[in-house]
Design a protein around this motif. Structure first.
Motif, short mmCIF file in Angstrom:
data_model
loop_
_atom_site.label_atom_id
_atom_site.label_comp_id
_atom_site.label_asym_id
_atom_site.label_seq_id
_atom_site.Cartn_x
_atom_site.Cartn_y
_atom_site.Cartn_z
N PHE A 279 0.80 -1.21 0.00
CA PHE A 279 0.00 0.00 0.00
C PHE A 279 0.84 1.27 0.00
O PHE A 279 0.37 2.32 -0.44
CB PHE A 279 -0.91 0.05 1.24
N LEU A 280 2.05 1.21 0.52
CA LEU A 280 2.85 2.41 0.69
C LEU A 280 3.11 3.19 -0.60
O LEU A 280 2.98 4.41 -0.61
CB LEU A 280 4.16 2.09 1.40
N PRO A 281 3.48 2.54 -1.71
CA PRO A 281 3.69 3.33 -2.94
C PRO A 281 2.43 4.08 -3.38
O PRO A 281 2.50 5.24 -3.80
CB PRO A 281 4.09 2.29 -3.99
N LEU A 282 1.29 3.45 -3.23
CA LEU A 282 0.03 4.08 -3.62
C LEU A 282 -0.31 5.23 -2.68
O LEU A 282 -0.74 6.30 -3.13
CB LEU A 282 -1.09 3.04 -3.62
N ILE A 283 -0.09 5.04 -1.39
CA ILE A 283 -0.34 6.11 -0.42
C ILE A 283 0.61 7.28 -0.68
O ILE A 283 0.21 8.45 -0.62
CB ILE A 283 -0.20 5.58 1.02
N GLN B 173 -8.66 9.46 -8.53
CA GLN B 173 -8.46 8.15 -9.15
C GLN B 173 -7.52 7.29 -8.30
O GLN B 173 -7.77 6.09 -8.10
CB GLN B 173 -7.90 8.32 -10.55
N LYS B 174 -6.48 7.89 -7.75
CA LYS B 174 -5.53 7.14 -6.92
C LYS B 174 -6.19 6.69 -5.62
O LYS B 174 -5.91 5.60 -5.11
CB LYS B 174 -4.29 7.97 -6.66
N MET B 175 -7.09 7.50 -5.08
CA MET B 175 -7.81 7.09 -3.88
C MET B 175 -8.73 5.91 -4.18
O MET B 175 -8.87 5.00 -3.36
CB MET B 175 -8.61 8.25 -3.32
N LEU C 132 -7.39 -2.18 -1.06
CA LEU C 132 -7.76 -2.58 0.29
C LEU C 132 -8.85 -3.65 0.26
O LEU C 132 -8.81 -4.61 1.03
CB LEU C 132 -8.23 -1.37 1.10
N GLN C 133 -9.83 -3.48 -0.62
CA GLN C 133 -10.90 -4.47 -0.74
C GLN C 133 -10.34 -5.81 -1.22
O GLN C 133 -10.71 -6.87 -0.73
CB GLN C 133 -11.99 -3.98 -1.69
N GLN C 134 -9.42 -5.76 -2.19
CA GLN C 134 -8.79 -6.98 -2.69
C GLN C 134 -8.00 -7.67 -1.57
O GLN C 134 -8.05 -8.90 -1.43
CB GLN C 134 -7.86 -6.62 -3.85
N CYS C 135 -7.33 -6.89 -0.75
CA CYS C 135 -6.57 -7.44 0.38
C CYS C 135 -7.52 -8.10 1.38
O CYS C 135 -7.24 -9.19 1.88
CB CYS C 135 -5.77 -6.34 1.05
N ARG C 136 -8.65 -7.47 1.66
CA ARG C 136 -9.65 -8.07 2.57
C ARG C 136 -10.12 -9.42 2.03
O ARG C 136 -10.26 -10.39 2.78
CB ARG C 136 -10.84 -7.14 2.74
N GLU C 137 -10.39 -9.47 0.74
CA GLU C 137 -10.86 -10.72 0.12
C GLU C 137 -9.78 -11.80 0.20
O GLU C 137 -10.08 -12.97 0.46
CB GLU C 137 -11.27 -10.47 -1.33
#
Length: 111
Positions: A21-25, A50-52, A59-64
């Protein structure tokens, strides 16, 4: 029915869960900083939005993916009980191996 559903889900290992997540954040923060310095042009606002959205999707993919991890269906207490049980089994098996390793060897005559 619930057992069939959980059995149909493919299991993953913890190393397969994507938690980058860090590069995206960092990109989101940089985009917002750029927006505030440039006066907030429409293009930069669109980019940060768009980046948000990308971060939300990730995050949703990680939850799944986390839901597919083995043992996730057990509570913390059940996991700890299972871990303790497995540790006891390991200790017992190690003792038995050591016992059999140190046993007297008998010569068996060939018939």
């Amino acid at each position: 029915m619930a057992a069939n559903f959980s059995a149909s889900i493919t299991k993953m290992s913890e190393s397969e869960v994507n938690t980058e997540f860090l590069p995206l954040i960092y990109d989101i923060i940089r985009s917002i900083e750029r927006d505030s310095h440039d006066g907030g042009q429409k293009r930069e606002i669109y980019d940060s939005t768009q980046k948000m959205q990308e971060l939300k999707q990730k995050l949703q993919q990680c939850r799944e993916q986390i839901q597919k991890l083995p043992g996730i269906e057990y509570s913390r207490e059940e996991q700890l009980k299972r871990l303790e049980s497995l540790r006891k089994q390991l200790a017992l098996k190690q003792e038995l191996l050591l016992k059999y390793k140190n046993m007297c060897h008998f010569d068996i005559p060939k018939l």
